[in-house]
Design a protein around this motif. Sequence first.
Motif, short mmCIF file in Angstrom:
data_model
loop_
_atom_site.label_atom_id
_atom_site.label_comp_id
_atom_site.label_asym_id
_atom_site.label_seq_id
_atom_site.Cartn_x
_atom_site.Cartn_y
_atom_site.Cartn_z
N ALA A 40 36.78 65.05 -84.77
CA ALA A 40 38.11 65.44 -85.15
C ALA A 40 39.43 65.02 -85.46
O ALA A 40 39.41 64.85 -85.77
CB ALA A 40 37.69 66.44 -84.11
N ARG A 41 39.14 63.36 -85.23
CA ARG A 41 39.58 62.95 -85.55
C ARG A 41 40.60 62.47 -86.49
O ARG A 41 41.91 62.40 -87.01
CB ARG A 41 39.56 60.93 -85.28
N ARG A 42 39.91 62.80 -87.98
CA ARG A 42 40.97 62.77 -88.97
C ARG A 42 41.79 64.36 -89.25
O ARG A 42 42.32 64.32 -89.96
CB ARG A 42 39.04 62.65 -90.60
N LEU A 43 41.24 65.27 -88.26
CA LEU A 43 41.82 66.32 -88.45
C LEU A 43 43.55 66.46 -88.33
O LEU A 43 43.84 65.81 -87.31
CB LEU A 43 41.17 67.42 -87.67
N PRO A 44 44.42 66.98 -88.72
CA PRO A 44 46.07 67.76 -88.59
C PRO A 44 45.65 67.67 -87.00
O PRO A 44 44.99 68.76 -86.42
CB PRO A 44 46.67 68.20 -89.63
N TYR A 45 46.87 67.47 -86.37
CA TYR A 45 47.14 68.13 -84.95
C TYR A 45 47.38 69.16 -84.99
O TYR A 45 47.98 69.72 -86.19
CB TYR A 45 48.42 67.38 -84.24
N VAL A 46 46.95 70.70 -84.33
CA VAL A 46 47.45 71.51 -83.77
C VAL A 46 48.11 72.13 -83.51
O VAL A 46 49.00 71.30 -82.87
CB VAL A 46 46.13 72.89 -82.94
N CYS A 104 38.50 72.86 -65.04
CA CYS A 104 39.09 72.42 -65.98
C CYS A 104 38.07 71.19 -67.27
O CYS A 104 39.01 71.04 -68.28
CB CYS A 104 40.15 71.35 -65.44
N MET A 105 36.92 70.93 -66.40
CA MET A 105 36.42 70.34 -67.80
C MET A 105 35.45 71.28 -68.62
O MET A 105 35.80 70.44 -70.25
CB MET A 105 35.20 69.87 -67.11
N GLU A 106 35.38 72.61 -68.83
CA GLU A 106 34.67 72.67 -69.54
C GLU A 106 36.08 73.35 -70.56
O GLU A 106 35.81 74.17 -71.29
CB GLU A 106 33.54 74.28 -69.14
N ILE A 107 36.77 74.44 -69.66
CA ILE A 107 38.48 74.73 -70.12
C ILE A 107 39.17 74.22 -71.50
O ILE A 107 38.13 74.72 -72.45
CB ILE A 107 39.16 75.91 -69.39
N SER A 108 38.58 71.95 -70.79
CA SER A 108 39.80 71.93 -71.34
C SER A 108 38.88 71.98 -72.67
O SER A 108 39.71 71.51 -73.98
CB SER A 108 40.81 70.92 -70.67
N LEU A 109 37.65 71.36 -72.74
CA LEU A 109 36.50 70.98 -73.75
C LEU A 109 36.57 72.14 -75.42
O LEU A 109 36.59 71.96 -75.88
CB LEU A 109 35.53 70.35 -72.94
N ALA A 110 36.20 73.31 -74.56
CA ALA A 110 36.74 74.95 -75.27
C ALA A 110 37.76 74.70 -75.57
O ALA A 110 37.78 74.94 -77.51
CB ALA A 110 36.31 76.03 -74.68
N THR A 111 39.08 74.21 -75.45
CA THR A 111 39.90 74.61 -76.42
C THR A 111 40.22 72.87 -77.36
O THR A 111 40.65 73.46 -78.33
CB THR A 111 41.30 74.46 -74.75
N VAL A 112 39.65 72.26 -77.49
CA VAL A 112 39.32 71.45 -78.03
C VAL A 112 38.57 71.40 -78.91
O VAL A 112 39.13 71.10 -80.34
CB VAL A 112 39.49 69.91 -77.41
N ILE A 113 37.81 72.22 -78.68
CA ILE A 113 36.68 72.63 -80.34
C ILE A 113 37.32 74.28 -80.41
O ILE A 113 36.78 74.34 -81.97
CB ILE A 113 35.57 72.99 -78.52
N ALA A 114 37.78 74.75 -79.68
CA ALA A 114 38.85 75.79 -80.64
C ALA A 114 39.47 75.43 -81.93
O ALA A 114 39.79 75.96 -82.64
CB ALA A 114 39.15 76.59 -79.66
N ALA A 115 40.50 73.97 -81.29
CA ALA A 115 41.33 73.55 -82.49
C ALA A 115 40.42 72.79 -83.53
O ALA A 115 40.28 73.41 -84.98
CB ALA A 115 42.22 72.85 -81.46
N ALA A 116 38.97 72.87 -83.68
CA ALA A 116 38.53 71.98 -83.97
C ALA A 116 37.93 73.22 -85.16
O ALA A 116 37.51 72.63 -86.18
CB ALA A 116 37.33 70.86 -83.83
N LEU A 117 37.90 74.64 -84.87
CA LEU A 117 36.84 75.36 -85.86
C LEU A 117 38.06 75.75 -86.17
O LEU A 117 37.90 76.43 -87.45
CB LEU A 117 36.66 76.33 -84.70
N THR A 118 39.43 75.71 -86.16
CA THR A 118 40.73 75.88 -87.05
C THR A 118 41.18 75.24 -87.75
O THR A 118 41.85 75.58 -88.03
CB THR A 118 40.98 76.75 -85.79
N GLY A 119 40.15 74.17 -88.35
CA GLY A 119 40.01 72.67 -89.66
C GLY A 119 42.00 72.06 -88.34
O GLY A 119 41.97 71.54 -88.75
N ARG A 120 41.86 72.22 -86.77
CA ARG A 120 42.46 71.50 -86.81
C ARG A 120 42.64 70.16 -85.96
O ARG A 120 41.27 70.85 -85.23
CB ARG A 120 43.94 71.73 -86.05
N ARG A 121 43.06 69.25 -84.78
CA ARG A 121 42.25 69.12 -83.63
C ARG A 121 43.86 69.11 -81.83
O ARG A 121 44.85 68.72 -82.84
CB ARG A 121 42.02 67.08 -83.74
N ALA A 122 42.80 68.50 -81.10
CA ALA A 122 43.94 68.75 -80.31
C ALA A 122 43.14 67.28 -78.93
O ALA A 122 41.89 66.77 -79.56
CB ALA A 122 44.00 69.48 -79.14
#
Length: 236
Positions: free
Chosen positions: A143-149, A175-193
């Motif tokens: 997701a490195r090329r996506l704009p930041y959320v 924390c591991m699962e929740i933080s990773l899921a948050t980053v994936i959720a951002a990617a699914l909306t076309g953004r990155r964290a």
Amino acid sequence: MLTPAPGVHYAITLDGTAVLDTMAGKWLMLDASAAMVWRAAVTTGSVAGLADRIAIPAGLDPAAVRDAVHDCVASLLERGVLVDTARPPGTAAKVVAPVTVVAPGARPTAPLHLRLVATVALALSLALCHVPLRRRIAVVRQARRLPYVSARRLDALYTATTAAVPLWWPGRVACMEISLATVIAAALTGRRARWVLGARFRPDAAHAWAEVPGHAVGRDIGDAVDRPWTAVMRVP
């Protein structure tokens, strides 16, 4: 010449040094004494003269300190986090496992559409947490090329992710699962964290959170004001 092994990231603090071996998916927490050895090894490539620099001002036996430094380097080489380019690295040994920290409190609520995205992201996160850490890192880097959320949307996605955790789930969701899921959720909306893996000391603990420049979610929990988390690795 001594150098960190491939895939090893570290952060040096006043309380110690946190070393993350992404190839083995393991943490190693070094106390202040071992941190001095690590600093000398990774900054100069050698620990030559380190024992004298430690022993003479403190009035210690240089030979005893030299043996301690040698033993510390040998342990780091055996654990696989440090390599000597003059010889093959040793086999990595089991090290300190991450300590997860979960914020107590009532279950949060979030808009339905974000909860749907978060539910998919959480399912992907739980699946990915069964593969080696290095592979999880490789997935997040896509997701490195996506704009930041935005910070506001990151807050909303984090809330939605924590709300999506089923009460009946028998496995670990921390924390591991929740933080990773948050980053994936951002990617699914076309953004990155950024997915951040960090640590702190006294007592030693490891943690994971999500962030964008200037804002983080899931980091400032517990006594994080008195014992702040230090980022060891940010992805991407």
